[in-house]
Design a protein around this motif. Structure first.
Motif, PDB file in Angstrom:
ATOM      1  N   GLU A   7       0.891  -1.244   0.069  1.00  0.00           N
ATOM      2  CA  GLU A   7      -0.035  -0.032  -0.030  1.00  0.00           C
ATOM      3  C   GLU A   7       0.817   1.200   0.150  1.00  0.00           C
ATOM      4  N   GLY A   8       2.212   1.007   0.455  1.00  0.00           N
ATOM      5  CA  GLY A   8       3.095   2.310   0.221  1.00  0.00           C
ATOM      6  C   GLY A   8       3.264   3.243   1.347  1.00  0.00           C
ATOM      7  N   ASP A   9       3.709   4.312   1.424  1.00  0.00           N
ATOM      8  CA  ASP A   9       4.044   5.236   2.478  1.00  0.00           C
ATOM      9  C   ASP A   9       2.765   5.534   3.379  1.00  0.00           C
ATOM     10  N   ALA A  10       1.561   5.346   2.999  1.00  0.00           N
ATOM     11  CA  ALA A  10       0.544   5.760   3.867  1.00  0.00           C
ATOM     12  C   ALA A  10       0.386   4.736   5.148  1.00  0.00           C
ATOM     13  N   THR A  11       1.267   3.562   5.037  1.00  0.00           N
ATOM     14  CA  THR A  11       1.277   2.745   6.125  1.00  0.00           C
ATOM     15  C   THR A  11       2.554   2.533   6.739  1.00  0.00           C
ATOM     16  N   ILE A  12       3.433   3.533   6.784  1.00  0.00           N
ATOM     17  CA  ILE A  12       4.703   3.634   7.349  1.00  0.00           C
ATOM     18  C   ILE A  12       4.556   3.362   8.859  1.00  0.00           C
ATOM     19  N   GLN A  13       3.689   4.085   9.364  1.00  0.00           N
ATOM     20  CA  GLN A  13       3.543   4.113  10.704  1.00  0.00           C
ATOM     21  C   GLN A  13       2.852   2.598  11.276  1.00  0.00           C
ATOM     22  N   GLU A  14       2.314   2.211  10.592  1.00  0.00           N
ATOM     23  CA  GLU A  14       1.649   0.870  11.102  1.00  0.00           C
ATOM     24  C   GLU A  14       2.817  -0.076  10.914  1.00  0.00           C
ATOM     25  N   ARG A  15       3.535  -0.301   9.795  1.00  0.00           N
ATOM     26  CA  ARG A  15       4.631  -1.075   9.487  1.00  0.00           C
ATOM     27  C   ARG A  15       5.916  -0.956  10.372  1.00  0.00           C
ATOM     28  N   ARG A  16       5.954   0.523  11.105  1.00  0.00           N
ATOM     29  CA  ARG A  16       6.878   0.857  11.967  1.00  0.00           C
ATOM     30  C   ARG A  16       6.515   0.143  13.410  1.00  0.00           C
ATOM     31  N   ARG A  17       5.251   0.213  13.719  1.00  0.00           N
ATOM     32  CA  ARG A  17       4.623  -0.192  14.802  1.00  0.00           C
ATOM     33  C   ARG A  17       5.027  -1.937  14.761  1.00  0.00           C
ATOM     34  N   MET A  18       4.745  -2.449  13.916  1.00  0.00           N
ATOM     35  CA  MET A  18       4.803  -3.992  13.592  1.00  0.00           C
ATOM     36  C   MET A  18       6.186  -4.440  13.999  1.00  0.00           C
ATOM     37  N   VAL A  19       7.265  -3.574  13.522  1.00  0.00           N
ATOM     38  CA  VAL A  19       8.758  -3.904  13.733  1.00  0.00           C
ATOM     39  C   VAL A  19       9.082  -3.836  14.986  1.00  0.00           C
ATOM     40  N   TYR A  20       8.628  -2.729  15.688  1.00  0.00           N
ATOM     41  CA  TYR A  20       8.800  -2.490  17.041  1.00  0.00           C
ATOM     42  C   TYR A  20       8.262  -3.299  18.006  1.00  0.00           C
ATOM     43  N   GLU A  21       7.130  -3.846  17.584  1.00  0.00           N
ATOM     44  CA  GLU A  21       6.470  -4.874  18.518  1.00  0.00           C
ATOM     45  C   GLU A  21       7.232  -6.142  18.524  1.00  0.00           C
ATOM     46  N   ARG A  22       7.758  -6.455  17.326  1.00  0.00           N
ATOM     47  CA  ARG A  22       8.607  -7.544  16.892  1.00  0.00           C
ATOM     48  C   ARG A  22       9.866  -7.670  17.810  1.00  0.00           C
ATOM     49  N   ARG A  23      10.517  -6.348  17.603  1.00  0.00           N
ATOM     50  CA  ARG A  23      11.655  -6.141  18.360  1.00  0.00           C
ATOM     51  C   ARG A  23      11.692  -6.289  19.650  1.00  0.00           C
ATOM     52  N   ASP A  24      10.426  -5.850  20.339  1.00  0.00           N
ATOM     53  CA  ASP A  24      10.102  -5.888  21.837  1.00  0.00           C
ATOM     54  C   ASP A  24      10.177  -7.306  22.014  1.00  0.00           C
ATOM     55  N   ALA A  25       9.534  -8.090  21.346  1.00  0.00           N
ATOM     56  CA  ALA A  25       9.161  -9.702  21.667  1.00  0.00           C
ATOM     57  C   ALA A  25      10.513 -10.445  21.384  1.00  0.00           C
ATOM     58  N   ILE A  26      11.393 -10.117  20.788  1.00  0.00           N
ATOM     59  CA  ILE A  26      12.679 -10.759  20.533  1.00  0.00           C
ATOM     60  C   ILE A  26      13.632 -10.367  21.780  1.00  0.00           C
ATOM     61  N   ASP A  27      13.294  -8.940  22.246  1.00  0.00           N
ATOM     62  CA  ASP A  27      14.112  -8.624  23.510  1.00  0.00           C
ATOM     63  C   ASP A  27      13.669  -9.480  24.543  1.00  0.00           C
ATOM     64  N   ALA A  28      12.471  -9.630  24.729  1.00  0.00           N
ATOM     65  CA  ALA A  28      11.910 -10.514  25.901  1.00  0.00           C
ATOM     66  C   ALA A  28      12.146 -11.714  25.813  1.00  0.00           C
ATOM     67  N   GLN A  29      12.231 -12.439  24.541  1.00  0.00           N
ATOM     68  CA  GLN A  29      12.921 -13.836  24.586  1.00  0.00           C
ATOM     69  C   GLN A  29      14.214 -13.886  24.747  1.00  0.00           C
ATOM     70  N   LEU A  30      15.183 -12.954  24.461  1.00  0.00           N
ATOM     71  CA  LEU A  30      16.609 -12.929  24.900  1.00  0.00           C
ATOM     72  C   LEU A  30      16.693 -12.974  26.298  1.00  0.00           C
ATOM     73  N   LYS A  31      15.887 -12.221  26.970  1.00  0.00           N
ATOM     74  CA  LYS A  31      16.077 -11.979  28.194  1.00  0.00           C
ATOM     75  C   LYS A  31      15.751 -13.287  29.042  1.00  0.00           C
ATOM     76  N   ASP A  32      14.672 -13.911  28.505  1.00  0.00           N
ATOM     77  CA  ASP A  32      14.467 -15.338  28.925  1.00  0.00           C
ATOM     78  C   ASP A  32      15.442 -16.367  28.770  1.00  0.00           C
ATOM     79  N   LEU A  33      15.989 -16.308  27.449  1.00  0.00           N
ATOM     80  CA  LEU A  33      17.207 -17.054  27.144  1.00  0.00           C
ATOM     81  C   LEU A  33      18.240 -16.900  28.019  1.00  0.00           C
ATOM     82  N   MET A  34      18.568 -15.563  28.422  1.00  0.00           N
ATOM     83  CA  MET A  34      20.041 -15.360  29.195  1.00  0.00           C
ATOM     84  C   MET A  34      19.515 -15.805  30.502  1.00  0.00           C
ATOM     85  N   LEU A  35      18.399 -15.881  30.973  1.00  0.00           N
ATOM     86  CA  LEU A  35      18.056 -16.222  32.410  1.00  0.00           C
ATOM     87  C   LEU A  35      18.507 -17.783  32.224  1.00  0.00           C
ATOM     88  N   ALA A  36      17.909 -18.534  31.198  1.00  0.00           N
ATOM     89  CA  ALA A  36      17.927 -20.210  31.217  1.00  0.00           C
ATOM     90  C   ALA A  36      19.596 -20.298  31.142  1.00  0.00           C
TER      91      ALA A  36
END
Length: 152
Positions: free
Chosen positions: A76-105
Motif C-alpha cells: 500500500e506504500g507510504d501511507a502505511t509507514i506508521q503501521e509497519r513501524r509499529r509492527m517491527v517495533y513490537e517484533r523487536r520488543d518480543a525478541i528482546d523479551a525472548q533474549l532476556k528469558d534465554l539469558m536467564l535460562a
C-alpha cells in the motif's frame, strides 16, 4: 549475479527447499511473483532479498498472518509507514523479551555446569549444595541470586 533464477536456483541461492518458496508464494508472501508464458516461476535479486526478509521475520517469531499483513501494508506504500513501524517495533520488543528469558535460562545452565563440576570433583552433590555463600565464585553467587536458586 544472475538476472533471473528458476525456483531450483533460487532455493539453492537462499539455502532453503523449493517447497518453502512454493509455500511463500501460495501464502502471498512474495509480492509481484513473475512467471514465464509456460507458467514457470522466475525470481530476480529483489525476490531473493524479499524472501530473506520473510525468513528473518519468521525467525523472529512473527506469525505468517502478521507477515502477510506486513506485506499488504508494504504494498500500500507510504501511507502505511506508521503501521509497519509499529509492527517491527513490537517484533523487536518480543525478541528482546525472548533474549532476556534465554539469558536467564543460560545463567541457570551455567550454574548447573558449575554445580556438577564441583560435585564431580568432590564425588557428591552435597559439596556444592552446602557450600557457604561467601565461598561461591562471584558469578555463581550472582546467578543464584538472579535465578532465585536456594537448594538446587
Amino acid at each position: 549475479m544472475k538476472d533471473t533464477y528458476t525456483i531450483g536456483e533460487a532455493a539453492a541461492e537462499l539455502g532453503m527447499p523449493a517447497s518453502t518458496i512454493r509455500y511463500y508464494e501460495k501464502n502471498g508472501l512474495i509480492p509481484n511473483q513473475q512467471r514465464t508464458e509456460s507458467g514457470r516461476r522466475l525470481f530476480d535479486e529483489d525476490d531473493l532479498e524479499w524472501m530473506r526478509f520473510v525468513e528473518r521475520l519468521k525467525a523472529s517469531g512473527m506469525p505468517i498472518r502478521e507477515i502477510r499483513e506486513y506485506i499488504k501494508l508494504y504494498m500500500e506504500g507510504d501511507a502505511t509507514i506508521q503501521e509497519r513501524r509499529r509492527m517491527v517495533y513490537e517484533r523487536r520488543d518480543a525478541i528482546d523479551a525472548q533474549l532476556k528469558d534465554l539469558m536467564l535460562a543460560r545463567d541457570y545452565i551455567d550454574y548447573k555446569c558449575w554445580f556438577y563440576d564441583v560435585a564431580s570433583e568432590s564425588g557428591t552433590c552435597d559439596t556444592p549444595k552446602n557450600m557457604p555463600l561467601d565461598e561461591l565464585p562471584d558469578n555463581i553467587r550472582r546467578i543464584k541470586k538472579k535465578c532465585r536458586i536456594n537448594r538446587y
